[in-house]
Every structure is written in structure tokens, then in C-alpha cells.
Scaffold this motif. Structure first.
Motif, mmCIF file in Angstrom:
data_model
loop_
_atom_site.group_PDB
_atom_site.id
_atom_site.type_symbol
_atom_site.label_atom_id
_atom_site.label_comp_id
_atom_site.label_asym_id
_atom_site.label_seq_id
_atom_site.Cartn_x
_atom_site.Cartn_y
_atom_site.Cartn_z
ATOM 1 N N ALA A 82 0.854 -1.193 0.000
ATOM 2 C CA ALA A 82 0.000 0.000 0.000
ATOM 3 C C ALA A 82 0.890 1.243 0.000
ATOM 4 O O ALA A 82 2.058 1.170 0.395
ATOM 5 N N LYS A 83 0.353 2.362 -0.424
ATOM 6 C CA LYS A 83 1.157 3.590 -0.536
ATOM 7 C C LYS A 83 1.813 3.952 0.797
ATOM 8 O O LYS A 83 2.976 4.318 0.851
ATOM 9 N N PHE A 84 1.059 3.797 1.910
ATOM 10 C CA PHE A 84 1.612 4.184 3.216
ATOM 11 C C PHE A 84 2.697 3.196 3.696
ATOM 12 O O PHE A 84 3.456 3.500 4.608
ATOM 13 N N GLU A 85 2.766 2.001 3.058
ATOM 14 C CA GLU A 85 3.780 1.012 3.440
ATOM 15 C C GLU A 85 5.087 1.170 2.650
ATOM 16 O O GLU A 85 6.101 0.580 3.010
ATOM 17 N N GLN A 86 5.039 1.949 1.579
ATOM 18 C CA GLN A 86 6.228 2.058 0.722
ATOM 19 C C GLN A 86 7.288 2.931 1.394
ATOM 20 O O GLN A 86 6.996 4.047 1.828
ATOM 21 N N PRO A 87 8.533 2.415 1.508
ATOM 22 C CA PRO A 87 9.594 3.177 2.169
ATOM 23 C C PRO A 87 9.814 4.530 1.508
ATOM 24 O O PRO A 87 9.756 4.658 0.278
ATOM 25 N N ILE A 88 10.090 5.527 2.341
ATOM 26 C CA ILE A 88 10.369 6.864 1.796
ATOM 27 C C ILE A 88 11.849 6.994 1.426
ATOM 28 O O ILE A 88 12.244 7.937 0.757
ATOM 29 N N SER A 89 12.663 6.026 1.881
ATOM 30 C CA SER A 89 14.092 6.075 1.569
ATOM 31 C C SER A 89 14.667 4.663 1.628
ATOM 32 O O SER A 89 14.214 3.823 2.417
ATOM 33 N N TYR A 90 15.647 4.400 0.779
ATOM 34 C CA TYR A 90 16.392 3.135 0.797
ATOM 35 C C TYR A 90 17.853 3.441 1.093
ATOM 36 O O TYR A 90 18.441 4.350 0.500
ATOM 37 N N GLU A 91 18.438 2.695 2.018
ATOM 38 C CA GLU A 91 19.838 2.893 2.400
ATOM 39 C C GLU A 91 20.566 1.553 2.334
ATOM 40 O O GLU A 91 19.959 0.496 2.509
ATOM 41 N N ILE A 92 21.883 1.602 2.088
ATOM 42 C CA ILE A 92 22.698 0.379 2.110
ATOM 43 C C ILE A 92 23.190 0.143 3.534
ATOM 44 O O ILE A 92 23.662 1.073 4.198
ATOM 45 N N MET A 93 23.058 -1.089 4.002
ATOM 46 C CA MET A 93 23.453 -1.453 5.362
ATOM 47 C C MET A 93 24.953 -1.219 5.567
ATOM 48 O O MET A 93 25.776 -1.776 4.843
ATOM 49 N N PRO A 94 25.339 -0.410 6.553
ATOM 50 C CA PRO A 94 26.779 -0.208 6.800
ATOM 51 C C PRO A 94 27.421 -1.478 7.358
ATOM 52 O O PRO A 94 26.759 -2.274 8.035
ATOM 53 N N GLU A 95 28.698 -1.651 7.058
ATOM 54 C CA GLU A 95 29.435 -2.868 7.415
ATOM 55 C C GLU A 95 29.380 -3.165 8.911
ATOM 56 O O GLU A 95 29.252 -4.313 9.331
ATOM 57 N N HIS A 96 29.470 -2.122 9.739
ATOM 58 C CA HIS A 96 29.564 -2.362 11.191
ATOM 59 C C HIS A 96 28.282 -2.957 11.782
ATOM 60 O O HIS A 96 28.297 -3.491 12.889
ATOM 61 N N LEU A 97 27.178 -2.896 11.047
ATOM 62 C CA LEU A 97 25.932 -3.485 11.549
ATOM 63 C C LEU A 97 25.771 -4.952 11.147
ATOM 64 O O LEU A 97 24.797 -5.597 11.533
ATOM 65 N N LEU A 98 26.730 -5.465 10.386
ATOM 66 C CA LEU A 98 26.628 -6.849 9.898
ATOM 67 C C LEU A 98 27.410 -7.839 10.748
ATOM 68 O O LEU A 98 27.481 -9.017 10.427
ATOM 69 N N ILE A 99 27.993 -7.382 11.870
ATOM 70 C CA ILE A 99 28.875 -8.279 12.635
ATOM 71 C C ILE A 99 28.186 -8.960 13.809
ATOM 72 O O ILE A 99 28.797 -9.685 14.560
ATOM 73 N N SER A 100 26.880 -8.736 13.972
ATOM 74 C CA SER A 100 26.230 -9.202 15.198
ATOM 75 C C SER A 100 25.838 -10.676 15.189
ATOM 76 O O SER A 100 25.288 -11.168 16.146
ATOM 77 N N GLY A 101 26.120 -11.403 14.121
ATOM 78 C CA GLY A 101 25.786 -12.824 14.121
ATOM 79 C C GLY A 101 24.768 -13.162 13.054
ATOM 80 O O GLY A 101 24.821 -12.648 11.951
ATOM 81 N N ILE A 102 23.819 -14.038 13.383
ATOM 82 C CA ILE A 102 22.836 -14.470 12.396
ATOM 83 C C ILE A 102 21.818 -13.365 12.128
ATOM 84 O O ILE A 102 21.464 -13.087 10.999
ATOM 85 N N LYS A 103 21.349 -12.723 13.191
ATOM 86 C CA LYS A 103 20.354 -11.662 13.039
ATOM 87 C C LYS A 103 21.022 -10.305 13.132
ATOM 88 O O LYS A 103 21.865 -10.074 13.988
#
Length: 466
Positions: free
Chosen positions: A428-449
Motif C-alpha cells: 500500500a502507498k503508506f507502506e512504501q519506504p520513503i528512503s532506501y539505504e545500504i546497510m553499513p558494514e559495522h551493523l553486519l557483525i552481530s551474528g545471524i540476526k
């Protein structure tokens, strides 16, 4: 459902298997193998090594390392002497590591090879293969055995306490559906600091099959001689893309992740690989519901030794695998309500005896008066072939209150073109993201999730405007 498996043991599982299947191969690490008899001997020797270093019953032992055979020995030796064992993600920043270790009042820490150490009031352990001798602690399956930190995806990680009985019931329920026996082998393909990796070890101990450790040769090489693996969809996709599945002995894969593409499971089935998926959580010792992947949105039926109910749209669970509680230095804090149910905060429904998950109550936000479940947006975006992972969070908005922003892990390293068009007929229109960002590397080190909390903090620091 297959044959109901009993999780009842009258002695340590490895002792049972060493008596019944003394010379059968139990464990493989690269070129080295151990029989059940040798596994039992090794555990006793390492247990003696811990005792010689002053480790006592009820002490908390922490292991900080990537998956390795030493981490398995340390866990089982710790349990053998009545200590409590916790593995922690080796990529945890030192400040947070300090907090986690302090929160459970750890007495001893073992650091894996090449692992940066931290100092504190705890004793630095070594893994000593001491002379074989009698270890006094007896088999008491309901004693606290392991502490597993939750992913902390929505808050600070909590140390979840389980007994051997909890783990064995978790394993028995799953293996009553997903067949794994003495002739099979399971690769430790997920981290031992996560409940899904820890659960592999206890399925091995329950079944008497073979446990296979990962090597430096890569996943495809590691899968060459195993029948079972726990994987996330991107790992399975890479295996199928390699074109070398005919070389594998792989029979069954237990998939984790929020969205399992139907094309992926169909492609795997054509290669003779059964795909299973389910729903679970750290508090329940891993899997709660499971099914063969069938392309339908449900997450399966409730496994033996668990119960599930829906209360005002929220999933409640209980059973023999439910945690003893959250562990703090002050003791164990019960997680169940007065009727023994754990209120998961997951929103769901049961349709034709199958559980369907709709999102999390604590992730939902309101935009222009409409309830938005980030998981629904994430599931749509994950169907895009260039997106490997995504977390949707809210940002404040003067007109609507809150609006969604999507933070992507893209396999091209870039935000895919025409995402607005891609979501137009799916959201739905209200569900569509207003912005898309690329995940920074430092947020990918926490494990599976990936930690939703840390993603939200990062997004809040960006100059995003609707």
C-alpha cells in the motif's frame, strides 16, 4: 510426523553412545575423527583440565571464538563438571563484551586462537587435556547447563538459561519430524553462540549420529560429506549456483530466515535435497514449529514437547524446551506468565493447524493512522533478486507521525534500480519506504540476526526527510 523420539537419558549422552556404539565415528574436524569412545574420554580429560584450573560446580564459563572443535569440547566439559557454559560472538566489540560477561558474573573465560582478549575479574582459562580421572558430578539433566544470549535485535541481549533436558527435548521434538539418525551427519554450519548452532550439538548428542565441524575450505567443501545442514537461504542459493550439488551427500536442510523463496526450495528438491523450515526462538531452545518447504506462507505445525496458543493475536508458547529463565548475576528471572506461557510478542494466527507469523508487536508503528508491520515490507523486498537482507525501521514525520525506511544488504553493493516500481503493486502507498539505504558494514557483525535496534539508531543519525 515420524516416530516420537524420547529425550530420556540415564547418563551423559556421550557415555551412553560410548557404551552402545564404542567404535562408531562420532565427530569429524577436517581430517581428524573421534569415535564415541574417544569423545567420552576427551570430554572427561578436558573436564579434569577445568577442575585443575579451579573451575567449580555452578561457575560460569565463557567461550569466545568462531566455530571450532575446542568450543565443543569446552561446552561439554563445562556441562560435565556442573558448570554453566556461554559462547559469545567473537566479533562483539570489547565494550559490549565486557557488559555481557559482567551481566552473567562470569568466573572464567576461554579465548579462541587469534581472539583479542579482555581483562577483568575473571580467570583466563586454557583448554587442558588432563590425565583421565574420575569427575564427581553426576548426570542431572534438569540442572542449568548453558547460557545463550538472544540476538538483541530489539534491545539488549539477554542470557537465556537452559538445562540439558531442555536441549534434548528441543532436539527430540524436531527429530520426530525431520529424520536424523546414527547413519547421518550434521555440519555445524551456524555459530555456536547462537541457539540454532547450539541446537545442532544437542541433536547430535540425542541421535548418536555424527557431528562435523566447519573447515577453512569453505561451505561447499564442508558439505561434501554430510547429510544434514542448517543454512540460511543465501547459503543454499550459493550451493545450488555452484553446479556441484551432485557431488554432495546432502539430504536435508533446515532453513532459517524470514523469507524462503519457493524457487529456491524447488531447485533444491530437484537436486535431491529436502528443505525444511520453521519458527523458533532462543527461549524455546530453537525450533517450535516445522514443515517441509511447500511455498505456502505458514511456518509449520507445533512439534512434540511444545504447546502453542494465540492470545489476542499474540503467539504464546510453553513446553519441555522452554528456558529456565533469563540469567543474571543475581539469579534466574522467570520468563513465563503465571500460567506457564511465554508471551513471545510475535503476532500470528493458526490456520488449518499451521502457524502463520504476521510480525512483532514491538516492531509495529503507526503512519497516518495506519498500522505498519515492518516484516510485511521486508518480505516483499526480499523477493527482489538483488536483495539478500533488509531491515525496515521508522523515522519521525510531521504529517504522518512515522514513515518507513528500508536498510538493505544488496548482493551488488548498490540499491537496486526502480524499487519504487517494484513495490508499487505489492505494498500500500503508506507502506512504501520513503528512503532506501545500504546497510553499513559495522551493523553486519552481530551474528545471524542483524540488530534492529542498532539499525534504528543508525537511521536516526541520518538526515532523512520525507
Amino acid at each position: 510426523m515420524g516416530k516420537l523420539i524420547s529425550p530420556a537419558f540415564t547418563t551423559w549422552p556421550w557415555v551412553k553412545w560410548s557404551e552402545e556404539r564404542e567404535l562408531d565415528i562420532a565427530l569429524r574436524d577436517g581430517d581428524k575423527v573421534w569415535t564415541w569412545s574417544e569423545v567420552s574420554t576427551q570430554i572427561n580429560r578436558y573436564a579434569n583440565g577445568l577442575l585443575q584450573q579451579g573451575v567449580k560446580r555452578d561457575d560460569v564459563i565463557v567461550g569466545i571464538a568462531k566455530n571450532c572443535i575446542e568450543l565443543v569440547w569446552l561446552q561439554l566439559a563445562s556441562v560435565r563438571i556442573g558448570a554453566r557454559f556461554a559462547a559469545i560472538n567473537p566479533k562483539t566489540p570489547s565494550k559490549q563484551l565486557h557488559q555481557l560477561v559482567t551481566s552473567i558474573a562470569a568466573n572464567h573465560i576461554w579465548f579462541g586462537e587469534g581472539q583479542e582478549t579482555i581483562s577483568g575479574t575473571w580467570h583466563h582459562l586454557q583448554l587442558i587435556n588432563a590425565e583421565y580421572g574420575a569427575v564427581a558430578a553426576t548426570w542431572q539433566p534438569t540442572r542449568l547447563a548453558t547460557l545463550t544470549f538472544t540476538s538483541g535485535s530489539t534491545g539488549n541481549p539477554k542470557a537465556v538459561a537452559h538445562s540439558a533436558s531442555n536441549h534434548l527435548h528441543s532436539a527430540a521434538g524436531l527429530l520426530s519430524w525431520l529424520h536424523f539418525d546414527v547413519s547421518d551427519s550434521w555440519l555445524v554450519s551456524l555459530p555456536l553462540f547462537h541457539v540454532s548452532g547450539l541446537a545442532i550439538v544437542w541433536r547430535w548428542l540425542l541421535s548418536g549420529g555424527m557431528l562435523v565441524m566447519p573447515t577453512e575450505q569453505g561451505l561447499l567443501s564442508d558439505l561434501a560429506g554430510v547429510t544434514h545442514a542448517s543454512l540460511v537461504p543465501t547459503q543454499l542459493q550459493r550451493i545450488l549456483d555452484s553446479g556441484e550439488t551432485s557431488q554432495l551427500a546432502l539430504k536435508r536442510v533446515l532453513l532459517g530466515g524470514s523469507v524462503i523463496p519457493t524457487e529456491l526450495t524447488i531447485a533444491a528438491q530437484k537436486q535431491g535435497i529436502e528443505c525444511w523450515l520453521g519458527y523458533g526462538m532462543t527461549e524455546m531452545g530453537s525450533t517450535v514449529t516445522v514443515k517441509r518447504a511447500d511455498g505456502e506462507p505458514g511456518v509449520g505445525n507445533v512439534l512434540p514437547y511444545r504447546e502453542l496458543r494465540i492470545e489476542e493475536g499474540e503467539v504464546w508458547v510453553k513446553g519441555e524446551s522452554l528456558t529456565l529463565g533469563y540469567y543474571r548475576s543475581s539469579g534466574i528471572i522467570d520468563v513465563a506468565n503465571e500460567d506457564g506461557w511465554f508471551e513471545t510478542k510475535d503476532l500470528g494466527s493458526v490456520i488449518n493447524a499451521e502457524l502463520h507469523i504476521h510480525g512483532r508487536a514491538d516492531n509495529m508503528f503507526i503512519s497516518g493512522g495506519e498500522n505498519i508491520h515492518p516484516e510485511k515490507i521486508e518480505q516483499v523486498l526480499l523477493t527482489h533478486h538483488e536483495i539478500d537482507n533488509v531491515i525496515v525501521v521508522d523515522v519521525p514525520d510531521e504529517e504522518y507521525g512515522q514513515r518507513p525506511v528500508a536498510v538493505l544488504v544488496s548482493n551488488t553493493g548498490k540499491i537496486p534500480a526502480k524499487l519504487v516500481e517494484f513495490t508499487q503493486d505489492k505494498l500500500a502507498k503508506f507502506e512504501q519506504p520513503i528512503s532506501y539505504e545500504i546497510m553499513p558494514e559495522h551493523l553486519l557483525i552481530s551474528g545471524i540476526k542483524i540488530s534492529r535496534k542498532l539499525v534504528k539508531e543508525w537511521v536516526d543519525s541520518l538526515p532523512i526527510t520525507a
